[in-house]
Design a protein around this motif. Structure first.
Motif, PDB file in Angstrom:
ATOM      1  N   LEU A   1       1.097  -0.689  -0.201  1.00 41.51           N
ATOM      2  CA  LEU A   1       0.259  -0.222   0.392  1.00 41.51           C
ATOM      3  C   LEU A   1       0.768   1.263   0.099  1.00 41.51           C
ATOM      4  O   LEU A   1       0.618   2.229  -0.470  1.00 41.51           O
ATOM      5  CB  LEU A   1      -0.707   0.481   1.481  1.00 41.51           C
ATOM      6  CG  LEU A   1      -1.795  -1.141   1.545  1.00 41.51           C
ATOM      7  CD1 LEU A   1      -3.266  -0.751   2.495  1.00 41.51           C
ATOM      8  CD2 LEU A   1      -3.028  -0.751  -0.087  1.00 41.51           C
ATOM      9  N   LEU A   2       2.043   1.072   0.708  1.00 42.46           N
ATOM     10  CA  LEU A   2       2.661   2.518   0.792  1.00 42.46           C
ATOM     11  C   LEU A   2       4.218   2.576   0.145  1.00 42.46           C
ATOM     12  O   LEU A   2       5.328   3.247  -0.156  1.00 42.46           O
ATOM     13  CB  LEU A   2       3.487   2.449   2.718  1.00 42.46           C
ATOM     14  CG  LEU A   2       2.502   2.683   3.716  1.00 42.46           C
ATOM     15  CD1 LEU A   2       3.297   2.589   4.719  1.00 42.46           C
ATOM     16  CD2 LEU A   2       1.576   3.773   3.354  1.00 42.46           C
ATOM     17  N   GLY A   3       3.479   1.677  -0.950  1.00 44.89           N
ATOM     18  CA  GLY A   3       5.052   1.604  -2.040  1.00 44.89           C
ATOM     19  C   GLY A   3       6.755   1.155  -1.249  1.00 44.89           C
ATOM     20  O   GLY A   3       7.477   2.164  -2.741  1.00 44.89           O
ATOM     21  N   LEU A   4       6.755   0.427  -0.655  1.00 46.29           N
ATOM     22  CA  LEU A   4       7.884   0.316   0.385  1.00 46.29           C
ATOM     23  C   LEU A   4       8.998  -1.049  -0.316  1.00 46.29           C
ATOM     24  O   LEU A   4      10.018  -1.213   0.171  1.00 46.29           O
ATOM     25  CB  LEU A   4       7.595   0.284   2.041  1.00 46.29           C
ATOM     26  CG  LEU A   4       6.990   0.915   2.439  1.00 46.29           C
ATOM     27  CD1 LEU A   4       6.755   1.006   3.581  1.00 46.29           C
ATOM     28  CD2 LEU A   4       7.995   2.662   2.034  1.00 46.29           C
ATOM     29  N   HIS A   5       8.499  -1.531  -2.299  1.00 47.51           N
ATOM     30  CA  HIS A   5       9.075  -2.254  -1.699  1.00 47.51           C
ATOM     31  C   HIS A   5      10.724  -2.462  -2.271  1.00 47.51           C
ATOM     32  O   HIS A   5      10.619  -1.560  -2.861  1.00 47.51           O
ATOM     33  CB  HIS A   5       7.876  -3.570  -2.782  1.00 47.51           C
ATOM     34  CG  HIS A   5       9.061  -4.503  -3.007  1.00 47.51           C
ATOM     35  ND1 HIS A   5       9.028  -5.734  -2.770  1.00 47.51           N
ATOM     36  CD2 HIS A   5       9.555  -4.573  -5.195  1.00 47.51           C
ATOM     37  CE1 HIS A   5      10.245  -6.102  -3.750  1.00 47.51           C
ATOM     38  NE2 HIS A   5      10.288  -5.539  -4.357  1.00 47.51           N
ATOM     39  N   ASP A   6      11.521  -3.233  -1.834  1.00 44.93           N
ATOM     40  CA  ASP A   6      12.861  -3.217  -2.204  1.00 44.93           C
ATOM     41  C   ASP A   6      13.463  -1.762  -1.682  1.00 44.93           C
ATOM     42  O   ASP A   6      14.528  -0.746  -2.378  1.00 44.93           O
ATOM     43  CB  ASP A   6      12.863  -2.826  -3.670  1.00 44.93           C
ATOM     44  CG  ASP A   6      13.261  -4.728  -3.844  1.00 44.93           C
ATOM     45  OD1 ASP A   6      13.052  -5.125  -3.177  1.00 44.93           O
ATOM     46  OD2 ASP A   6      13.260  -4.978  -5.204  1.00 44.93           O
ATOM     47  N   SER A   7      13.058  -1.074  -0.725  1.00 48.61           N
ATOM     48  CA  SER A   7      12.876   0.811   0.097  1.00 48.61           C
ATOM     49  C   SER A   7      13.582  -0.567   1.250  1.00 48.61           C
ATOM     50  O   SER A   7      14.046  -1.418   1.825  1.00 48.61           O
ATOM     51  CB  SER A   7      11.751   1.530   0.365  1.00 48.61           C
ATOM     52  OG  SER A   7      11.137   0.742   1.313  1.00 48.61           O
ATOM     53  N   PRO A   8      14.783   0.938   1.322  1.00 49.99           N
ATOM     54  CA  PRO A   8      15.869   0.156   2.794  1.00 49.99           C
ATOM     55  C   PRO A   8      15.126   0.101   3.874  1.00 49.99           C
ATOM     56  O   PRO A   8      14.829  -0.266   4.954  1.00 49.99           O
ATOM     57  CB  PRO A   8      16.459   1.720   2.769  1.00 49.99           C
ATOM     58  CG  PRO A   8      16.123   2.376   2.149  1.00 49.99           C
ATOM     59  CD  PRO A   8      15.617   2.071   0.566  1.00 49.99           C
TER      60      PRO A   8
END
Length: 482
Positions: A122-129
């Motif tokens: 939902l927050l688009g945090l995929h592959d983010s630190p």
């Protein structure tokens, strides 16, 4: 020698085939544009109107409700709903704890069902630190609060509880062991400007609650009481209902309108198997949800990768957009929900004050020159029905019997608050400030409904997200209070 060469050739072929399969399995990320469109994240909100309404709500609370709370020690009877910070006034800070907090979305369910993955998606945090850690094993052991901040940082639970500008100060009562299991994550995100997500530890049925080191069910109840929307997430392979999950649904009783059941990872099953699992889910939950209208169930796969081939991707997409519409309803109606919440709180404070006043009056009527005050009052507290404490409240004030607190709660309440500490309501008046009872009744009958009407009249009908995205279904608003 020839056999050895044949084995080597076979191994080489198997290695090449495995390498080709790995190269072919390059997961495709799903398009997320419909999330921004459905939640209208690109639309600028009228911050000034919202801030003005919040300011009016805080003024009503501080001038008409909080004085009655303090006079009759309501916070010692019900230690939830509104956080009171001693020594603060209306202008002390820009926020006022839970009154100004954003809508809260709570994620509950067994371990490894995709709660953290859903938040990441939902927050688009995929592959983010700063994405939430996920895995097939139980990975979330903390209560994680994801909220808006000017920069990306984590906040320890001890800091969150000590900061009176947040709504988490009451969590200190659950002890230091729990605060070590509480963590906050702040990040600048459009969605988090409007809503706060809470990720919870997964329910593990083979582990006793006491082994967690803190009262897990009590902490869950605290978050449930404050949640505007509750997502209970299930995996098609984890539909068994054990004691801890049964206890959780018992705590959700009375909050059925906020509950949404999510059958996650649905693209792992064929259509026929999915129908069977859907029926099995309702069969398992039917004894736990005793309401006429069952909660809404969403069937989809909430993670960043594309749906599995040969599955009902159109159905899953519509279900996802429908869930986002539900979330958008909470965001759009947050001001109305806060006003309704404060009004409900004011009604409870008023009932509490009327009951304490009745206890005081009865005590004074039964006292004589030779009476023992402790024995007289103990008799009243042990058997309030004998003295018509609660029935008199229903008869004189037109209070619903379903709103009355538990009688046993007042035995504990007066155990730590002597009856001599309280004055009758008729004595709670001043020449300048007026009477406390009149002020809180005016807030309940006039001020808060008028504020709610002004909010509703200021809303302009706009284009629904389903008309933009073509989801074909606009869910009923279950949050608007009449």
């Amino acid at each position: 020698m020839k056999g050895t060469v044949s084995i080597c050739c076979l191994l080489a072929l198997l290695l090449l085939q495995a390498t080709a399969e790995v190269e072919e399995f390059d997961p495709v990320l799903r398009d997320r544009s419909h999330i921004d469109e459905t939640l209208r994240l690109a639309t600028e909100e009228k911050a000034t109107d919202y801030a003005a309404a919040i300011q009016k709500l805080r003024k009503v609370y501080h001038t008409s409700i909080k004085p009655m709370e303090q006079a009759y020690k309501y916070n010692e009877l019900r230690q939830h709903e509104i956080s009171a910070y001693p020594g603060r006034t209306l202008g002390d800070s820009a926020t006022d704890g839970e009154i100004t907090s954003k809508p809260m979305v709570l994620f509950l369910g067994p371990w490894s069902v995709g709660k953290s993955s859903m938040i990441n998606y939902l927050l688009g945090l995929h592959d983010s630190p700063y994405q939430l850690y996920t895995g097939a094993e139980p990975t979330t052991s903390e209560f994680t609060v994801i909220m808006h901040g000017e920069k990306i940082r984590s906040v320890e639970g001890i800091v969150m509880a000590a900061d009176s500008s947040r709504s988490f100060s009451p969590l200190e009562k659950f002890g230091q062991n729990f605060l070590e299991k509480l963590i906050g994550i702040e990040m600048p995100h459009k969605m988090l400007e409007r809503v706060t997500f809470v990720d919870t530890p997964g329910i593990i049925e083979n582990r006793k609650q006491q082994e967690r080191g803190y009262p897990f069910n009590d902490v869950c109840q605290w978050f449930i009481d404050r949640a505007d929307l509750i997502f209970v997430v299930f995996d098609p392979t984890k539909l068994d209902v054990g004691l801890e999950l049964e206890m959780l649904f018992r705590q959700l009783k009375g909050r059925e309108s906020q509950i949404r059941i999510i059958l996650n990872k649905a693209d792992n099953l064929a259509t026929q198997d999915l129908m069977r699992v859907y029926g099995a889910l309702f069969w398992s939950l039917a004894p736990l949800i005793n309401v006429t209208e069952p909660p809404r169930v969403y069937v989809s796969s909430f993670w960043p990768y594309d749906y599995a081939p040969d599955t009902s991707r159109e159905l899953f997409k519509r279900e996802e957009i429908s869930l986002l519409e539900d979330l958008n309803q909470v965001i759009e109606n947050r001001m109305e929900n806060k006003i309704a919440f404060i009004r409900q709180h004011a009604i409870r404070v008023r009932i509490h004050a009327l009951l304490v006043d009745r206890y005081v009056q009865t005590f004074k009527e039964k006292m004589s020159f030779f009476s023992d005050p402790e024995l007289v009052f103990q008799e009243i507290v042990d058997d309030p029905d004998k003295f018509y404490i609660f029935k008199s409240i229903l008869a004189k004030t037109n209070v619903s019997k379903f709103d009355l607190p538990n009688r046993d709660a007042y035995r504990d309440f007066f155990g730590i608050n002597p009856i001599a500490n309280f004055k009758p309501l008729t004595s709670q008046c001043s020449y300048i400030g007026g009477c406390l009872l009149e002020k809180i009744e005016k807030a309940i009958t006039n001020e808060l409904p008028a504020l709610l009407s002004s909010i509703n009249s200021g809303k302009q009908p706009g284009l629904s997200s389903c008309e933009v995205t073509g989801c074909g279904e606009k869910p009923k608003n279950r949050y608007r209070k009449n």
